[in-house]
Write a protein that holds these residues in place. Structure first.
Motif, mmCIF file in Angstrom:
data_model
loop_
_atom_site.group_PDB
_atom_site.id
_atom_site.type_symbol
_atom_site.label_atom_id
_atom_site.label_comp_id
_atom_site.label_asym_id
_atom_site.label_seq_id
_atom_site.Cartn_x
_atom_site.Cartn_y
_atom_site.Cartn_z
ATOM 1 N N PRO A 98 54.896 50.618 -54.485
ATOM 2 C CA PRO A 98 55.146 49.538 -53.527
ATOM 3 C C PRO A 98 53.837 48.936 -53.039
ATOM 4 O O PRO A 98 52.769 49.541 -53.168
ATOM 5 N N ASP A 99 53.930 47.765 -52.453
ATOM 6 C CA ASP A 99 52.750 47.176 -51.826
ATOM 7 C C ASP A 99 52.426 47.897 -50.523
ATOM 8 O O ASP A 99 51.261 48.144 -50.206
ATOM 9 N N VAL A 100 53.474 48.228 -49.767
ATOM 10 C CA VAL A 100 53.317 48.897 -48.473
ATOM 11 C C VAL A 100 54.278 50.070 -48.419
ATOM 12 O O VAL A 100 55.421 49.979 -48.878
ATOM 13 N N MET A 101 53.808 51.181 -47.852
ATOM 14 C CA MET A 101 54.656 52.360 -47.737
ATOM 15 C C MET A 101 54.572 52.931 -46.331
ATOM 16 O O MET A 101 53.504 52.941 -45.708
ATOM 17 N N ARG A 102 55.693 53.364 -45.823
ATOM 18 C CA ARG A 102 55.735 54.106 -44.559
ATOM 19 C C ARG A 102 55.378 55.551 -44.890
ATOM 20 O O ARG A 102 56.181 56.305 -45.441
ATOM 21 N N THR A 103 54.154 55.940 -44.577
ATOM 22 C CA THR A 103 53.611 57.219 -45.009
ATOM 23 C C THR A 103 53.612 58.245 -43.884
ATOM 24 O O THR A 103 53.176 57.956 -42.766
ATOM 25 N N ALA A 112 44.711 58.920 -50.053
ATOM 26 C CA ALA A 112 43.390 58.274 -50.042
ATOM 27 C C ALA A 112 42.416 59.007 -50.949
ATOM 28 O O ALA A 112 41.614 58.385 -51.671
ATOM 29 N N ASN A 113 42.463 60.317 -50.931
ATOM 30 C CA ASN A 113 41.583 61.129 -51.770
ATOM 31 C C ASN A 113 41.820 60.864 -53.259
ATOM 32 O O ASN A 113 40.901 60.944 -54.070
ATOM 33 N N LEU A 114 43.051 60.519 -53.600
ATOM 34 C CA LEU A 114 43.405 60.223 -54.990
ATOM 35 C C LEU A 114 43.070 58.776 -55.376
ATOM 36 O O LEU A 114 43.215 58.401 -56.539
ATOM 37 N N GLY A 115 42.656 57.988 -54.386
ATOM 38 C CA GLY A 115 42.303 56.598 -54.667
ATOM 39 C C GLY A 115 43.484 55.656 -54.688
ATOM 40 O O GLY A 115 43.379 54.533 -55.191
ATOM 41 N N TYR A 116 44.617 56.088 -54.115
ATOM 42 C CA TYR A 116 45.839 55.288 -54.192
ATOM 43 C C TYR A 116 46.015 54.314 -53.028
ATOM 44 O O TYR A 116 46.922 53.470 -53.076
ATOM 45 N N LEU A 117 45.199 54.413 -51.991
ATOM 46 C CA LEU A 117 45.361 53.554 -50.822
ATOM 47 C C LEU A 117 44.176 52.602 -50.661
ATOM 48 O O LEU A 117 43.031 52.964 -50.947
ATOM 49 N N ALA A 118 44.467 51.407 -50.172
ATOM 50 C CA ALA A 118 43.422 50.429 -49.903
ATOM 51 C C ALA A 118 42.827 50.679 -48.527
ATOM 52 O O ALA A 118 43.566 50.838 -47.554
ATOM 53 N N PRO A 119 41.492 50.715 -48.399
ATOM 54 C CA PRO A 119 40.882 50.828 -47.066
ATOM 55 C C PRO A 119 41.261 49.599 -46.236
ATOM 56 O O PRO A 119 41.264 48.474 -46.747
ATOM 57 N N LEU A 120 41.579 49.817 -44.977
ATOM 58 C CA LEU A 120 42.039 48.722 -44.127
ATOM 59 C C LEU A 120 40.977 48.206 -43.169
ATOM 60 O O LEU A 120 41.203 47.214 -42.477
ATOM 61 N N ASP A 121 39.819 48.870 -43.123
ATOM 62 C CA ASP A 121 38.754 48.424 -42.230
ATOM 63 C C ASP A 121 38.364 46.986 -42.560
ATOM 64 O O ASP A 121 38.142 46.636 -43.721
ATOM 65 N N GLY A 122 38.281 46.150 -41.531
ATOM 66 C CA GLY A 122 37.880 44.768 -41.731
ATOM 67 C C GLY A 122 38.969 43.866 -42.262
ATOM 68 O O GLY A 122 38.719 42.693 -42.559
ATOM 69 N N ALA A 148 45.319 53.615 -42.983
ATOM 70 C CA ALA A 148 46.679 53.389 -42.495
ATOM 71 C C ALA A 148 46.629 52.827 -41.091
ATOM 72 O O ALA A 148 45.616 52.940 -40.390
ATOM 73 N N ALA A 149 47.727 52.226 -40.676
ATOM 74 C CA ALA A 149 47.906 51.782 -39.295
ATOM 75 C C ALA A 149 48.990 52.648 -38.670
ATOM 76 O O ALA A 149 50.072 52.811 -39.253
ATOM 77 N N PRO A 150 48.747 53.240 -37.499
ATOM 78 C CA PRO A 150 49.759 54.100 -36.866
ATOM 79 C C PRO A 150 50.993 53.295 -36.465
ATOM 80 O O PRO A 150 50.868 52.217 -35.882
ATOM 81 N N SER A 314 50.715 52.226 -44.870
ATOM 82 C CA SER A 314 49.587 52.167 -45.801
ATOM 83 C C SER A 314 49.815 51.107 -46.860
ATOM 84 O O SER A 314 50.958 50.772 -47.193
ATOM 85 N N VAL A 315 48.731 50.603 -47.409
ATOM 86 C CA VAL A 315 48.778 49.586 -48.464
ATOM 87 C C VAL A 315 48.298 50.197 -49.775
ATOM 88 O O VAL A 315 47.246 50.846 -49.822
ATOM 89 N N TYR A 316 49.051 49.994 -50.814
ATOM 90 C CA TYR A 316 48.700 50.502 -52.146
ATOM 91 C C TYR A 316 47.450 49.785 -52.662
ATOM 92 O O TYR A 316 47.344 48.563 -52.623
ATOM 93 N N ALA A 317 46.505 50.564 -53.149
ATOM 94 C CA ALA A 317 45.240 49.996 -53.619
ATOM 95 C C ALA A 317 45.437 49.041 -54.794
ATOM 96 O O ALA A 317 44.644 48.121 -54.989
ATOM 97 N N GLY A 318 46.482 49.242 -55.567
ATOM 98 C CA GLY A 318 46.731 48.385 -56.729
ATOM 99 C C GLY A 318 47.649 47.215 -56.451
ATOM 100 O O GLY A 318 48.088 46.533 -57.391
ATOM 101 N N SER A 319 47.945 46.946 -55.198
ATOM 102 C CA SER A 319 48.829 45.822 -54.861
ATOM 103 C C SER A 319 48.267 44.507 -55.383
ATOM 104 O O SER A 319 47.070 44.244 -55.297
ATOM 105 N N LYS A 320 49.150 43.663 -55.894
ATOM 106 C CA LYS A 320 48.755 42.337 -56.355
ATOM 107 C C LYS A 320 48.917 41.294 -55.258
ATOM 108 O O LYS A 320 48.731 40.103 -55.503
ATOM 109 N N ASN A 321 49.292 41.778 -54.071
ATOM 110 C CA ASN A 321 49.516 40.844 -52.959
ATOM 111 C C ASN A 321 48.915 41.444 -51.689
ATOM 112 O O ASN A 321 49.619 41.682 -50.707
#
Length: 425
Positions: A98-103, A112-122, A148-150, A314-321
């Motif tokens: 998914p593009d976004v997941m309730r984690t 995040a350690n696996l590289g599956y999430l996009a950093p959200l800083d900034g 992630a955002a709480p 959380s946002v999937y690092a591979g999201s196309k959107n």
């Protein structure tokens, strides 16, 4: 939970609840924004809420689509027990994530350690970060970045049937020893078992462990702690409660069985979280909603404690959107949406400002759970944090079935931790 390592729900995967008929994942070109800067394309959202919550979360997602009419939100409800593995399989295979997941809070560092999430800083996803409860932010961080955002924070408490305890002539137990003593009166005068004990889910083991002054690990000093004296006492407590018939338990389907027993009045008490408030109130025992009482989780011989849980976005690092996904996270974690979530489901917000809203401040469950959350025990937010539960689950089953002693169970759990955490003592 929702919900620590909360139990597997029986809900089947609902994949087809698209708010607009679009292809799964990804969006249009320009990374979710057209030439005029307006958001567009598709955002696929995996929601891991339970049966009592999912209609509300779907409606909230529809609200985002109303604000951004050129964005199509594809809502998919994924059973909690399936979600972790499904996301890892999809993200690892680069197909269908998914593009976004309730984690769940314990998943963020792992993903995040696996590289599956996009950093959200900034990014726009993190909005008004000073408004977040400090304890809600801990699980969103990994190696100095925010992934992630709480969205919801929670902890465990003791749900109890006020009428059954009154009929039995007993007070709400302050510790598990008092609960064991009260169990005989409850059974004799009402026919109900005192407690449903979640033997199928290791998250529910933590209050017993904290109650003896213990913990799973010390992440700062890298020390395994679960196989010390506190761990042994915690295993002894759950065994004693079941053997004495003060508690009933199951090796599987604890989420459904516990809630049903509470709703039907076959048990007087259950350790549960705010995600099950509405589910419990739907039962015959709580036609009068005031009959559902909530109290702190009983303590052990030396302390009282309950784990901090909750849900992030959380946002999937591979999201196309990505741009539309960031905006969706911002919306779903906003004060407005958190207030709506509380008013509909009694779930606890992660934003300080929402607790100042009169409707939230006066919510009876918020009045209890907010102080409980403030005093909850933070779990180790490490990549292996979610994996620490499986060894406990295995040993809980062995202790409750009599195939291992509490001493053997604590040692085996500690041994499993040291294999998992190579640099821990």
């Amino acid at each position: 939970m929702r919900r620590g390592i909360r139990g597997v729900t029986a809900t089947a995967l609902v994949a087809g609840l698209a708010l607009a008929a679009t292809a799964c994942g990804g969006g249009d070109s320009n990374d979710g924004a057209n030439s005029g800067g307006e958001l567009s394309g598709t955002v696929t959202f995996w929601d891991t809420s339970n049966d009592a919550e999912k209609a509300t979360y779907r409606k909230l997602a529809e609200g985002f689509q109303k604000e951004h009419p050129k964005v199509h939100v594809k809502y998919v409800n994924v059973p909690f027990g399936d979600a972790n593995a499904k996301f890892k399989n999809a993200a690892g295979g680069n197909s269908g994530a998914p593009d976004v997941m309730r984690t769940e809070v314990a998943w963020v560092a792992d993903f995040a350690n696996l590289g599956y999430l996009a950093p959200l800083d900034g990014t726009p996803a993190l909005d008004k970060t000073d408004d977040y409860l400090p304890q809600a932010v801990g699980s969103t961080k990994f190696k100095g970045k925010t992934y992630a955002a709480p969205q919801v924070i929670d902890t465990l408490a003791l749900f109890y049937n006020k009428k059954l305890l009154k009929d039995a002539g007993v007070e709400v137990p302050r510790n598990f020893a008092e609960l064991a003593t009260a169990a005989k009166k409850i059974k004799a005068k009402t026919g109900a078992t005192a407690l449903y004990l979640r033997g199928d889910d290791p998250y529910w083991f933590l209050p017993y462990l904290y109650g003896e002054g213990g913990n799973m690990v010390d992440a700062r000093d890298k020390v395994v702690e679960i196989d010390d004296g506190a761990g042994v006492k915690a295993f002894k407590t759950i065994k004693s409660l079941v053997d004495s018939k003060a508690a009933v338990t199951d090796a599987t389907d604890g989420q459904e069985n516990q809630l049903r027993a509470l709703k039907d009045g076959t048990v007087a008490m259950a350790v549960d979280g705010p995600w099950d408030i509405e589910g419990a109130r739907a039962g015959k025992s709580f036609k009068d909603k005031k009959n559902l009482g909530v109290a702190p989780v009983p303590g052990g011989s030396t302390a009282q404690g309950s784990p901090q849980g909750g849900w992030n976005l959380s946002v999937y690092a591979g999201s196309k959107n990505l741009q539309a996904s960031y905006a969706f996270v911002k919306y779903m974690s906003s004060a407005k949406v958190q207030q709506q979530t509380n008013e509909k489901l009694s779930l606890l917000p992660t934003r300080k400002s929402v607790y100042e809203v009169p409707a939230v401040k006066n919510n009876e469950m918020v009045k209890f759970f907010k102080p409980a959350v403030d005093g909850a025990v933070q779990r180790p937010w490490i990549a292996e944090g979610n994996s620490l539960f499986e060894p406990i689950k295995v040993q809980m089953n062995k202790v409750l079935t009599g195939s291992a002693t509490p001493e053997q169970a604590a040692k085996a759990t500690g041994d499993a931790y040291r294999k998992l955490l190579k640099d821990y003592k």
